[in-house]
Motif scaffolding. Structure first.
Motif, short mmCIF file in Angstrom:
data_model
loop_
_atom_site.label_atom_id
_atom_site.label_comp_id
_atom_site.label_asym_id
_atom_site.label_seq_id
_atom_site.Cartn_x
_atom_site.Cartn_y
_atom_site.Cartn_z
N LYS A 223 0.75 -1.27 -0.11
CA LYS A 223 0.05 -0.02 -0.02
C LYS A 223 1.00 1.21 -0.01
CE LYS A 223 -3.45 -2.13 2.69
NZ LYS A 223 -4.65 -2.55 1.51
N THR A 224 0.31 2.36 -0.49
CA THR A 224 0.93 3.59 -0.34
C THR A 224 1.00 4.13 1.14
OG1 THR A 224 -1.14 4.89 -0.59
CG2 THR A 224 0.08 4.34 -2.57
N LEU A 225 1.71 5.00 1.31
CA LEU A 225 2.05 5.37 2.87
C LEU A 225 0.64 5.84 3.23
CD1 LEU A 225 3.56 5.97 5.29
CD2 LEU A 225 4.50 8.23 4.45
N GLU A 226 -0.06 6.77 2.54
CA GLU A 226 -1.14 7.41 2.93
C GLU A 226 -2.50 6.22 3.00
OE1 GLU A 226 -3.59 9.88 4.48
OE2 GLU A 226 -1.49 10.40 3.91
N GLN A 227 -2.49 5.05 2.18
CA GLN A 227 -3.36 4.11 2.45
C GLN A 227 -3.12 3.38 3.58
OE1 GLN A 227 -2.50 1.95 -1.46
NE2 GLN A 227 -4.49 2.99 -2.27
N ALA A 228 -1.79 3.07 3.85
CA ALA A 228 -1.37 2.46 5.25
C ALA A 228 -1.80 3.18 6.47
CB ALA A 228 0.07 1.97 5.11
N ARG A 229 -1.70 4.35 6.52
CA ARG A 229 -1.73 5.21 7.44
C ARG A 229 -3.42 5.20 7.71
NH1 ARG A 229 -1.08 11.95 7.59
NH2 ARG A 229 -2.13 12.38 9.28
N THR A 230 -4.11 5.07 6.87
CA THR A 230 -5.55 5.25 7.13
C THR A 230 -6.11 3.98 7.62
OG1 THR A 230 -5.95 6.79 5.00
CG2 THR A 230 -7.81 5.27 5.84
N GLU A 231 -5.54 2.75 7.18
CA GLU A 231 -5.89 1.57 7.82
C GLU A 231 -5.22 1.39 9.20
OE1 GLU A 231 -5.72 -1.89 5.50
OE2 GLU A 231 -5.97 -0.71 3.68
N ILE A 232 -4.11 1.74 9.51
CA ILE A 232 -3.36 1.80 10.89
C ILE A 232 -4.56 2.55 11.69
CG2 ILE A 232 -1.79 2.96 12.31
CD1 ILE A 232 0.09 1.97 10.02
N GLU A 233 -4.95 3.84 11.34
CA GLU A 233 -5.99 4.75 12.31
C GLU A 233 -7.10 3.85 12.50
OE1 GLU A 233 -6.64 8.18 10.04
OE2 GLU A 233 -4.73 9.26 10.73
N ALA A 234 -7.46 3.06 11.69
CA ALA A 234 -8.81 2.14 11.94
C ALA A 234 -8.50 1.05 12.91
CB ALA A 234 -9.37 1.66 10.92
N LEU A 235 -7.17 0.70 13.35
CA LEU A 235 -6.80 -0.42 14.24
C LEU A 235 -7.55 -0.22 15.45
CD1 LEU A 235 -3.40 -1.56 12.96
CD2 LEU A 235 -5.56 -2.60 12.35
N SER A 236 -7.61 0.83 15.82
CA SER A 236 -8.23 1.21 17.40
C SER A 236 -9.57 0.71 17.61
CB SER A 236 -8.00 2.74 17.49
OG SER A 236 -6.91 3.34 17.59
N ALA A 237 -10.30 0.63 16.36
CA ALA A 237 -11.74 -0.06 16.74
C ALA A 237 -11.77 -1.34 16.98
CB ALA A 237 -12.42 0.51 15.52
N SER A 238 -10.90 -2.21 16.28
CA SER A 238 -10.75 -3.53 16.33
C SER A 238 -10.02 -4.08 17.18
CB SER A 238 -10.49 -4.21 14.78
OG SER A 238 -9.23 -3.61 14.53
N MET A 239 -8.89 -3.43 17.70
CA MET A 239 -7.83 -3.46 18.95
C MET A 239 -7.74 -2.74 19.88
SD MET A 239 -4.91 -4.83 16.22
CE MET A 239 -4.44 -6.67 16.41
N PRO A 240 -8.72 -2.35 20.64
CA PRO A 240 -8.72 -1.32 21.58
C PRO A 240 -7.50 -1.36 22.50
CG PRO A 240 -10.56 -2.82 22.20
CD PRO A 240 -10.04 -3.15 20.73
N GLU A 241 -7.10 -2.53 22.88
CA GLU A 241 -5.88 -2.44 23.97
C GLU A 241 -4.63 -2.17 23.34
OE1 GLU A 241 -7.37 -5.14 22.27
OE2 GLU A 241 -8.30 -6.45 23.48
N ALA A 242 -4.70 -1.76 21.97
CA ALA A 242 -3.25 -0.93 21.51
C ALA A 242 -4.05 0.53 20.92
CB ALA A 242 -2.91 -1.57 20.31
N GLU A 243 -4.79 0.96 21.66
CA GLU A 243 -5.00 2.27 21.14
C GLU A 243 -4.08 3.44 21.21
OE1 GLU A 243 -8.37 5.68 22.24
OE2 GLU A 243 -8.43 3.74 23.26
N ILE A 244 -3.21 3.32 22.51
CA ILE A 244 -2.21 4.28 22.71
C ILE A 244 -0.88 3.82 21.79
CG2 ILE A 244 -0.92 2.60 24.41
CD1 ILE A 244 -0.27 4.93 25.71
#
Length: 262
Positions: A223-244
């Protein structure tokens, strides 16, 4: 009372806390403040507008607070600030800041800084870092907490290295290194993420899985950097333990200025 060796020279304006030790032939300048319990070995020079916290161990032949190695420097009263409980080994050189930046070089708390390390003007070093022998930081470098730099590693000016990152022996770090990543080589390459370091710092399986996913999105997905960044931001919803951890990564990616190592 401070313990000052008879051969040491401490300027009248210097402020020394209780139980400070100043070793033989060391020199402490007028605008220096040294906190309680800090010890300074023999043949050190601490000058400039330098503030050092408590319980630091500064070994012999260090130069702290000298003027920056920057031709634009014109004698401005810039500063060096060092926190608490740092170990600073032999022949280290830390310079004050410049007026072209915030004017302060900062080193945080609980850092392990080995021999011959150079920290140039306006660097911002976090807490709990390890800088091995001959690691060199160019001007304006930012190191996050828990960063480890292998021996003989050079960091280009203005580079940012995120928290928990690891640079191997003799690396040439000329781009920003995201948090958690492991890099080495010249040219620099990302080799994985710092899983062992995270385990030692108490990261549980869920947080490590989130970091692994961030590494995969940045470096294995195509993925491009911007695409990867967008998907990383979404991880908080599915992995709340790693929000920080996700927040740490997304903030770093938004502030990277030299392009990230990829």
């Amino acid at each position: 009372m401070a313990q000052i060796h008879p051969t040491a020279i401490v300027a009248p304006g210097a402020r020394l806390g209780e139980n400070v030790g100043i070793g033989p032939y060391s020199i402490v300048g007028d605008h220096v403040t040294i906190g309680e319990g800090t010890t300074v070995g023999p043949h050190c020079v601490i000058e400039g507008h330098t503030t050092i916290g408590r319980d630091n161990r500064i070994l012999q032949f260090c130069s702290l607070g000298a003027m920056p190695q920057d031709k634009k420097y014109a004698g401005e009263p810039t500063r060096l600030e060092i926190g608490d409980r740092n170990t600073i080994r032999e022949f280290c050189t830390f310079n004050t800041g410049t007026a072209q930046d915030v004017g302060v070089t900062r080193v945080g708390d609980d850092n392990w800084i080995m021999a011959y390390v150079h920290i140039a003007h306006d660097c911002q070093v976090g807490n709990q870092t390890i800088l091995a022998n001959n690691a060199t930081l160019g001007g304006h470098v930012h190191l996050g907490d828990w960063v480890i730099l292998g021996g003989l590693t050079g960091v280009h000016q203005f580079v940012k290295i995120g928290a928990h990152a690891f640079a191997g022996f003799a690396s040439a770090v000329n781009q920003d290194v995201p948090p958690f990543m492991m890099v080495d080589g010249n040219p620099l390459a990302v080799r994985g993420f710092n899983v062992e370091g995270l385990r030692r710092r108490g990261f549980g399986p869920q947080r490590i899985a989130a970091v692994k996913q961030m590494h995969r999105l940045l470096y294995r997905s195509g993925k491009t950097l911007e695409q990867a960044r967008t998907e990383i931001e979404a991880l908080s919803a599915s992995m709340p333990e790693a929000e920080i951890d996700v927040a740490l990564m997304t903030e770093f990616l938004s502030q990277a200025t030299r392009g990230i190592a990829r």
